[in-house]
Design an enzyme around this catalytic site. Sequence first.
Site, PDB file in Angstrom:
ATOM      1  N   LEU A 192       0.793  -1.235   0.000  1.00 36.80           N
ATOM      2  CA  LEU A 192       0.000   0.000   0.000  1.00 36.80           C
ATOM      3  C   LEU A 192       0.824   1.282   0.000  1.00 36.80           C
ATOM      4  CD1 LEU A 192      -2.729  -1.027   2.637  1.00 36.80           C
ATOM      5  CD2 LEU A 192      -2.859  -1.145   0.136  1.00 36.80           C
ATOM      6  N   ASN A 244       4.686   6.927  14.026  1.00 38.38           N
ATOM      7  CA  ASN A 244       3.850   7.802  13.197  1.00 38.38           C
ATOM      8  C   ASN A 244       2.546   8.189  13.882  1.00 38.38           C
ATOM      9  OD1 ASN A 244       4.974   5.550  10.845  1.00 38.38           O
ATOM     10  ND2 ASN A 244       5.554   7.696  10.710  1.00 38.38           N
ATOM     11  N   GLU A 246       3.464  13.210   9.582  1.00 42.94           N
ATOM     12  CA  GLU A 246       3.702  11.785   9.853  1.00 42.94           C
ATOM     13  C   GLU A 246       4.264  11.563  11.253  1.00 42.94           C
ATOM     14  OE1 GLU A 246       3.569   9.040   7.211  1.00 42.94           O
ATOM     15  OE2 GLU A 246       2.234  10.432   6.192  1.00 42.94           O
ATOM     16  N   ARG A 299       6.179  13.040   2.451  1.00 47.32           N
ATOM     17  CA  ARG A 299       4.989  12.909   3.306  1.00 47.32           C
ATOM     18  C   ARG A 299       4.855  14.042   4.332  1.00 47.32           C
ATOM     19  NH1 ARG A 299       3.980   6.676   5.088  1.00 47.32           N
ATOM     20  NH2 ARG A 299       5.034   5.582   3.409  1.00 47.32           N
ATOM     21  N   HIS A 322      10.671   8.452   5.485  1.00 46.20           N
ATOM     22  CA  HIS A 322      10.618   9.213   6.743  1.00 46.20           C
ATOM     23  C   HIS A 322      12.052   9.484   7.173  1.00 46.20           C
ATOM     24  CE1 HIS A 322       6.531   7.194   7.823  1.00 46.20           C
ATOM     25  NE2 HIS A 322       6.297   8.438   7.478  1.00 46.20           N
ATOM     26  N   CYS A 359      10.433   2.333  14.198  1.00 43.46           N
ATOM     27  CA  CYS A 359       9.068   2.659  13.718  1.00 43.46           C
ATOM     28  C   CYS A 359       8.023   2.141  14.690  1.00 43.46           C
ATOM     29  CB  CYS A 359       8.780   1.999  12.380  1.00 43.46           C
ATOM     30  SG  CYS A 359       9.846   2.495  11.044  1.00 43.46           S
TER      31      CYS A 359
HETATM   32  O1  SUG Z   1       3.711   4.114   6.433  1.00 46.07           O
HETATM   33  N1  SUG Z   1       4.156   0.657   5.902  1.00 46.07           N
HETATM   34  C1  SUG Z   1       4.346   1.847   6.752  1.00 46.07           C
HETATM   35  C2  SUG Z   1       5.681   1.766   7.443  1.00 46.07           C
HETATM   36  C3  SUG Z   1       5.854   2.875   8.444  1.00 46.07           C
HETATM   37  C4  SUG Z   1       7.231   2.943   9.021  1.00 46.07           C
HETATM   38  N2  SUG Z   1       7.317   3.986   9.959  1.00 46.07           N
HETATM   39  C5  SUG Z   1       8.382   4.760  10.187  1.00 46.07           C
HETATM   40  N3  SUG Z   1       9.404   4.813   9.372  1.00 46.07           N
HETATM   41  N4  SUG Z   1       8.353   5.540  11.213  1.00 46.07           N
HETATM   42  C6  SUG Z   1       4.236   3.114   5.915  1.00 46.07           C
HETATM   43  O2  SUG Z   1       4.696   3.126   4.776  1.00 46.07           O
HETATM   44  C7  SUG Z   1       2.837  -0.837   4.500  1.00 46.07           C
HETATM   45  C8  SUG Z   1       1.465  -1.470   4.479  1.00 46.07           C
HETATM   46  C9  SUG Z   1       1.267  -2.427   3.352  1.00 46.07           C
HETATM   47  O3  SUG Z   1       1.867  -2.270   2.304  1.00 46.07           O
HETATM   48  O4  SUG Z   1       0.448  -3.364   3.526  1.00 46.07           O
HETATM   49  C10 SUG Z   1       2.938   0.385   5.397  1.00 46.07           C
HETATM   50  O5  SUG Z   1       1.960   1.042   5.638  1.00 46.07           O
END
Ligand code: SUG
Length: 439
Positions: free
Chosen positions: A21, A110, A174, A212, A246, A363
């Site tokens: 996603l 986040n 974020e 973002r 991020h 994260c």
């Molecule tokens: O927002 N992955 C999250 C990962 C967040 C990592 N957070 C930090 N770096 N603080 C994102 O991209 C993937 C979900 C999916 O593909 O099913 C997702 O949302």
Amino acid sequence: MNTVELQLDGLVGPTHNYAGLSVGNVASMSNEGSVSHPRAAALQGLDKMAFVASLGVEQAVMPPQERPDINLLRSLGFCGDDEAVLAAAHLEDPVLLAQASSASSMWTANAATVTPSCDSSSSRVQFTPANLRCKLHRSIEPPQAAALLKRIFADSSCFEHHDPVIAADQFGDEGAANHTWLRTADRTVNFFVYGCVSRDPAAPAPQRFPARQTLESSQAIARLHRIDNAFFAQQSPDAIDAGVFHNDVISVGTENLLLVHEQAFLNTAATLKALTDMLGDDLVTCVVPTDALTIPETVMTYLFNSQLLKTPQGMVLVAPSQVREHARARAVVDGWVQSDSPITQAHYIDVQESMHNGGGPACLRLRVPLTRPELEAVHTGIRWSDPLEAALRAWVERWYPESLKPDDLGDPTLARANRDALQALTDLLDLGSVYPFQQ
Ligand code: SUG
């Protein structure tokens, strides 16, 4: 100011899956459609919490959100009872169903931006839930995140909660993934990193992947939190285009220590000089050159998504196991431990299930800087203890599927089990009614 840093880890939810996603997040994009293991994912998270707590660090747990978000599907025109809504979404728009079902609230870095009471003219710890407007599956997190944070940090004499910044193009936010609180003996800085200046089309910006976090939202948070020691720096657009979605994928800092890749910011040398001017020479910056680790290697290993923890044994780095397996990344860590940097130990932890979606150890946690009296005001039901750990492990074993594919998400028994599981969890954590289905 004597503060401790509470690590508030997101508990991985039972619908954890790989739906691809997050455009701009290399791991999410490349693992689309793979089989996930929700039970193992949640247990890996609990192992990490147990390990961090064993280092003498304050640890707590943030419950997962109610998923699938049936109200989202209803708001987009699916109707009938819950089963009919899920069946229709599964048939007509499986991507939307995956977005409504994502367990992405596990990445609590986040969830919000948090700044300490000593920096605010209101003298209370400040919370602003992130609007996460950039990705639909994440943009549905703020209401439940806000409700949970208000329940956990309920004492209004210690904690102040703001609404998320308005979810408009100009105000992408974020949360703490782009905020670092640094301090030396007598100075503190709230270091905000943004991906673009939304209002200035001529300003440098990534071309391939989205930025973002906008400067405008970071500035709004500094205003809302009534802090006068905010410093803003722009992330390197090239790094974002290479998968650094991020700032916490390319830099990590705590106390007087900042670990950073030389290509992290638009102008890394000037940014570090400005931080040193503000914080004094006690600020220690460890800059990793591209010769030692390239940006693709940084993204692949998630070296900078390590947790940097102040412990009674000194500064400890808790890195993803991918770093141990990568000779060059491992050499960087060995260098930090062997040099006279403040890092005294490094440990490696397996959070593979989360890593496959682009979420490393850092994260999975929100850092909350608290004075001792503020820590005592935190809801006790979520604070780590041996009995809580045992109860959470048993809860995961009882409720979580062993494996899951995005195509399984239409199964109505999953949605029902998720609610039953969350009811049991809120009882276990003594949280009362916090979820939409409990209202
Ligand atoms: O927002 N992955 C999250 C990962 C967040 C990592 N957070 C930090 N770096 N603080 C994102 O991209 C993937 C979900 C999916 O593909 O099913 C997702 O949302």
